[in-house]
Design a protein around this motif. Structure first.
Motif, PDB file in Angstrom:
ATOM      1  N   MET A   1       0.835  -1.195   0.000  1.00 23.21           N
ATOM      2  CA  MET A   1       0.000   0.000   0.000  1.00 23.21           C
ATOM      3  C   MET A   1       0.874   1.250   0.000  1.00 23.21           C
ATOM      4  O   MET A   1       2.008   1.214   0.475  1.00 23.21           O
ATOM      5  N   SER A   2       0.320   2.317  -0.524  1.00 19.94           N
ATOM      6  CA  SER A   2       1.099   3.546  -0.633  1.00 19.94           C
ATOM      7  C   SER A   2       0.248   4.769  -0.336  1.00 19.94           C
ATOM      8  O   SER A   2      -0.984   4.702  -0.327  1.00 19.94           O
ATOM      9  N   VAL A   3       0.931   5.886  -0.088  1.00 22.64           N
ATOM     10  CA  VAL A   3       0.283   7.181   0.089  1.00 22.64           C
ATOM     11  C   VAL A   3       0.635   8.000  -1.152  1.00 22.64           C
ATOM     12  O   VAL A   3       1.810   8.284  -1.402  1.00 22.64           O
TER      13      VAL A   3
ATOM     14  N   THR B   1      -0.759  14.607   4.648  1.00 23.95           N
ATOM     15  CA  THR B   1      -0.704  13.413   5.480  1.00 23.95           C
ATOM     16  C   THR B   1      -0.526  13.828   6.934  1.00 23.95           C
ATOM     17  O   THR B   1       0.329  14.658   7.258  1.00 23.95           O
TER      18      THR B   1
ATOM     19  N   LYS C   1       7.213  10.410   4.883  1.00 23.07           N
ATOM     20  CA  LYS C   1       5.913  11.096   4.809  1.00 23.07           C
ATOM     21  C   LYS C   1       6.104  12.608   4.963  1.00 23.07           C
ATOM     22  O   LYS C   1       5.441  13.405   4.298  1.00 23.07           O
TER      23      LYS C   1
ATOM     24  N   SER D   1       3.034   3.167   2.497  1.00 22.58           N
ATOM     25  CA  SER D   1       2.368   3.387   3.783  1.00 22.58           C
ATOM     26  C   SER D   1       3.256   2.920   4.930  1.00 22.58           C
ATOM     27  O   SER D   1       3.164   3.422   6.044  1.00 22.58           O
TER      28      SER D   1
ATOM     29  N   ASN E   1      -4.825  13.905  -1.858  1.00 20.40           N
ATOM     30  CA  ASN E   1      -4.136  12.865  -1.084  1.00 20.40           C
ATOM     31  C   ASN E   1      -5.084  11.662  -1.014  1.00 20.40           C
ATOM     32  O   ASN E   1      -6.187  11.772  -0.481  1.00 20.40           O
ATOM     33  N   ASP E   2      -4.662  10.517  -1.556  1.00 16.72           N
ATOM     34  CA  ASP E   2      -5.590   9.383  -1.652  1.00 16.72           C
ATOM     35  C   ASP E   2      -5.951   8.784  -0.301  1.00 16.72           C
ATOM     36  O   ASP E   2      -6.843   7.937  -0.213  1.00 16.72           O
ATOM     37  N   TRP E   3      -5.276   9.207   0.782  1.00 15.67           N
ATOM     38  CA  TRP E   3      -5.632   8.747   2.127  1.00 15.67           C
ATOM     39  C   TRP E   3      -6.421   9.806   2.895  1.00 15.67           C
ATOM     40  O   TRP E   3      -7.240   9.468   3.740  1.00 15.67           O
ATOM     41  N   TYR E   4      -6.152  11.066   2.629  1.00 23.15           N
ATOM     42  CA  TYR E   4      -6.708  12.128   3.469  1.00 23.15           C
ATOM     43  C   TYR E   4      -7.637  13.093   2.733  1.00 23.15           C
ATOM     44  O   TYR E   4      -8.286  13.920   3.365  1.00 23.15           O
TER      45      TYR E   4
ATOM     46  N   ARG F   1       4.589   9.710  -4.422  1.00 22.24           N
ATOM     47  CA  ARG F   1       4.167   8.443  -3.805  1.00 22.24           C
ATOM     48  C   ARG F   1       5.219   7.990  -2.803  1.00 22.24           C
ATOM     49  O   ARG F   1       6.418   8.078  -3.049  1.00 22.24           O
TER      50      ARG F   1
ATOM     51  N   ASP G   1      -0.232  10.214  12.695  1.00 21.23           N
ATOM     52  CA  ASP G   1      -0.686   8.837  12.477  1.00 21.23           C
ATOM     53  C   ASP G   1       0.481   7.858  12.361  1.00 21.23           C
ATOM     54  O   ASP G   1       0.281   6.655  12.254  1.00 21.23           O
TER      55      ASP G   1
END
Length: 346
Positions: free
Chosen positions: A1-3, A122, A93, A86, A113-116, A83, A126
């Motif tokens: 998985m990636s951010v 980011t 990060k 994770s 941001n594909d997570w946030y 990229r 976390d």
């Protein structure tokens, strides 16, 4: 998985984005998929080696978007995609956030941001921030456990027709005689040095990291009377070696007494005491220290005398693998008891 964070720039050019990434310490690289290396997709990588700062680094791609995408995102012809994994370090990060923040100041636009979510950086809270010592030991321990797992997986499916034929003989006297010709027994004996190499790597490199990053160990170095040759001084100046590695090289990490001497002197850690525990290993209760010494002795006899243990079976070797893993985990647990945060991937 990636951010993944993509900046849809408002006033960027290909040249300006490349210059920006270069200024930020990114190096040009190639994507592992050849089809992704085109004039419209230029790849860069940032990775900080000092003090284990990066664990995965930050990837950045300057790429040209279609007319449809420009209309959809109201952006320039060239945008910036970043990229990191994770599982990457806190610093990875942090660098990704900083890169997008600076790029947005220069080129404006909106980022996703594909997570946030949209225009959301980011949240570094976390992620755990580890010290260089904690990261170093985590990497060393994880690498050691992974290599043990790899050799165990190799042996799990190992079969040899000649060995099977010998094992299926009904005449016990013939079985004993043919042990000296059994290729599997030779294989298991020849793998004993591998286990010692794991122990030497784990204890030697952990020791070097402690004396590099641990304050108490560093203070002890001040009083150390160590003669260093000109060649070693040059190697240190050229960053081909380090003082910590030179000190580590003065101890034999294939010898329990030497390991214990080094750890007690600089780290106040009694390895002998740690390994004296009785633990359940592959359904057997053993004293770890005794089994580790058995491995070290077997390696010594094999390497220096070509002494072969004809009673060494696959299961016995697998038990030795589990014992080495147990020794590593016991030692890591003792590090944790000193307040260190250590994560092992296994």
């Amino acid at each position: 998985m990636s951010v993944e964070i993509t900046l849809y720039t408002k006033k960027a050019t290909k040249t300006a984005l490349i210059k920006f990434l270069t200024t930020e310490g990114f190096q040009k690289t190639r994507h592992f998929l050849d089809g992704m290396n085109t004039p419209d997709m230029i790849h860069y990588m940032w990775y900080k080696f000092d003090n284990y700062e990066s664990s995965s680094g930050v990837e950045a791609t300057v790429y040209k978007v279609s007319t449809e995408e420009r209309t959809k995102y109201k952006c320039s012809e060239w945008i910036l995609h970043t990229r990191t994994r994770s599982s990457g370090s806190y610093e990875d990060k942090q660098k990704q956030n900083e890169t997008i923040r600076k790029a947005r100041q220069l080129f404006e636009g909106t980022f996703y941001n594909d997570w946030y979510g949209t225009n959301a950086y980011t949240n570094l809270n976390d992620y755990t921030k580890f010290s260089p010592l904690e990261k170093g030991i985590s990497i060393i321990a994880s690498n050691s456990i992974e290599k043990l797992s790899q050799i165990e997986n190799c042996l799990a499916g190992y079969k040899n027709e000649v060995s099977d034929s010998f094992a299926n003989m009904n005449i016990e006297s013939m079985k004993e005689l043919l042990k000296t010709k059994d290729p599997s027994i030779m294989l298991y004996n020849s793998l004993m040095p591998f286990l010692v190499a794991i122990l030497e790597y784990f204890y030697g490199q952990c020791f070097a990291n402690f004396i590099k990053y641990d304050t108490n160990a560093r203070n002890l170095l001040i009083d150390e009377k160590l003669k260093i040759g000109i060649a070693d001084v040059i190697a240190i100046l050229q960053k081909e070696n380090s003082l910590e590695q030179i000190i580590a090289q003065s101890y034999n990490f294939q010898n329990l007494d030497s390991i214990n001497k080094a750890y007690k002197k600089y780290l106040s850690i009694d390895v002998m005491s740690i390994l004296s525990e009785r633990k359940k290993v592959n359904r057997k209760i053993i004293r770890v220290l005794v089994k580790i010494q058995e491995i070290l002795d077997a390696r010594h006899r094999f390497v220096h005398e070509l002494d072969i243990n004809y009673n060494l079976t696959k299961q016995a070797y697998l038990d030795y693998i589990a014992t080495v893993e147990c020794a590593i985990l016991l030692t890591v647990e003792s590090f944790k008891q000193r307040g260190l945060k250590i994560e092992i991937d296994h």
